[in-house]
Scaffold this active site. Structure first.
Site, mmCIF file in Angstrom:
data_model
loop_
_atom_site.group_PDB
_atom_site.id
_atom_site.type_symbol
_atom_site.label_atom_id
_atom_site.label_comp_id
_atom_site.label_asym_id
_atom_site.label_seq_id
_atom_site.Cartn_x
_atom_site.Cartn_y
_atom_site.Cartn_z
ATOM 1 N N ASP A 8 0.792 -1.238 0.000
ATOM 2 C CA ASP A 8 0.000 0.000 0.000
ATOM 3 C C ASP A 8 0.830 1.297 0.000
ATOM 4 O O ASP A 8 0.579 2.199 0.824
ATOM 5 C CB ASP A 8 -0.955 0.002 1.209
ATOM 6 C CG ASP A 8 -1.976 -1.130 1.165
ATOM 7 O OD1 ASP A 8 -1.878 -1.982 0.272
ATOM 8 O OD2 ASP A 8 -2.858 -1.169 2.034
ATOM 9 N N LYS A 106 -7.116 -4.926 -3.121
ATOM 10 C CA LYS A 106 -7.844 -5.518 -1.987
ATOM 11 C C LYS A 106 -8.767 -4.484 -1.359
ATOM 12 O O LYS A 106 -8.590 -3.278 -1.570
ATOM 13 C CB LYS A 106 -6.840 -6.039 -0.952
ATOM 14 C CG LYS A 106 -5.943 -4.939 -0.415
ATOM 15 C CD LYS A 106 -4.896 -5.473 0.525
ATOM 16 C CE LYS A 106 -4.032 -4.360 1.049
ATOM 17 N NZ LYS A 106 -4.748 -3.377 1.874
ATOM 18 N N CYS A 151 -1.895 -2.882 7.496
ATOM 19 C CA CYS A 151 -1.757 -3.748 6.317
ATOM 20 C C CYS A 151 -0.431 -4.499 6.273
ATOM 21 O O CYS A 151 -0.384 -5.643 5.832
ATOM 22 C CB CYS A 151 -2.035 -2.956 5.052
ATOM 23 S SG CYS A 151 -3.792 -2.507 4.963
HETATM 24 C C1 VGL Z 1 -4.605 0.591 5.797
HETATM 25 C C2 VGL Z 1 -6.159 1.433 7.248
HETATM 26 C C3 VGL Z 1 -7.142 1.309 6.296
HETATM 27 C C4 VGL Z 1 -3.180 0.203 5.543
HETATM 28 C C5 VGL Z 1 -5.584 0.449 4.836
HETATM 29 O O1 VGL Z 1 -2.761 0.173 4.363
HETATM 30 O O2 VGL Z 1 -2.469 -0.074 6.524
HETATM 31 N N1 VGL Z 1 -4.902 1.068 7.000
HETATM 32 N N2 VGL Z 1 -6.842 0.823 5.096
#
Ligand code: VGL
Ligand code: ZN
Length: 204
Positions: A8, A106, A151
């Site tokens: 991410d 995702k 994540c």
């Molecule tokens: C994430 C919170 C919500 C992350 C993704 O990538 O850690 N955290 N969505």
């Protein structure tokens, strides 16, 4: 066979983004350096529909940081982030995307979140990443990115659970830290589960 998983590294998790991670952009240059040294690079991408159930906006009486039950799973609420096709969902512009072999999107089901690159949070839906890695003969994964306490942590724990040898590159991760110390606690948990935690300079 070793693979690198970049978790991410998207605009909305940068200091200027919708769900800002302090110093999140510091991971980009290290991720690029790791990618240059890796023969197989996977990137995960948080990829939510605009009405995703993890968005506080979908729960009018609640606010980011509150916790709800989402389809039977405990869910922290977040500001709207990484909405499919928006600039916030794009990889950071300095990330060397030409080196990415495979992208895993995702969090696409509005009814369940997916912190891990392998499974939804209710552990029902498999993204196919495990099978992809096995089909490529991968037995070892190096993982870094955002955010350490969400994540990255869940991707690491699932990778360990699937039997991969797992290394977390600590200086190429940053944490959300809803509570101070969440990042360090997450690293401790990953280590306790069997992951190696290293600095990029220690990685051979
Ligand atoms: C994430 C919170 C919500 C992350 C993704 O990538 O850690 N955290 N969505
Ligand atoms: Zn998300």
């Amino acid at each position: 066979m070793r693979a690198l998983i970049l978790v991410d590294i998207q605009n909305d998790f940068m200091p200027f983004g919708a769900l800002p991670v302090v110093d999140g952009d510091a991971v980009v240059s290290i991720a690029n350096e790791l990618a240059r040294r890796s023969s197989l690079v996977i990137a995960t991408q948080d990829w939510h529909p605009a009405d995703h159930g993890s968005f506080a906006r979908m729960h009018p009486t609640l606010k980011p940081g509150d916790v709800v039950d989402l389809g039977g799973v405990e869910q922290v609420l977040w500001p709207d982030h990484c909405v499919q096709g928006t600039p916030g969902a794009s990889f950071h512009s300095a990330l060397d995307v030409a080196r990415i072999d495979h992208v895993v999107r995702k969090g696409t089901d509005p009814g369940v979140d997916s912190y891990s690159g392998f499974y939804d949070n209710d552990r029902r839906l498999d993204t196919g990443l495990g099978e992809y890695l096995m089909s490529r003969g991968v037995d070892e994964v190096v993982i870094c990115g955002l955010a350490t306490d969400y994540c990255v942590k869940y991707t690491v724990l699932d990778a360990v659970g699937l039997g991969f040898g797992v290394t977390v590159v600590e200086d190429a991760c940053r944490a959300v830290e809803l509570r101070p110390g969440d990042g360090d606690r997450a690293l401790f948990e990953m280590h306790a589960a069997g992951a190696r935690v290293l600095e990029s300079s220690e990685l051979t």
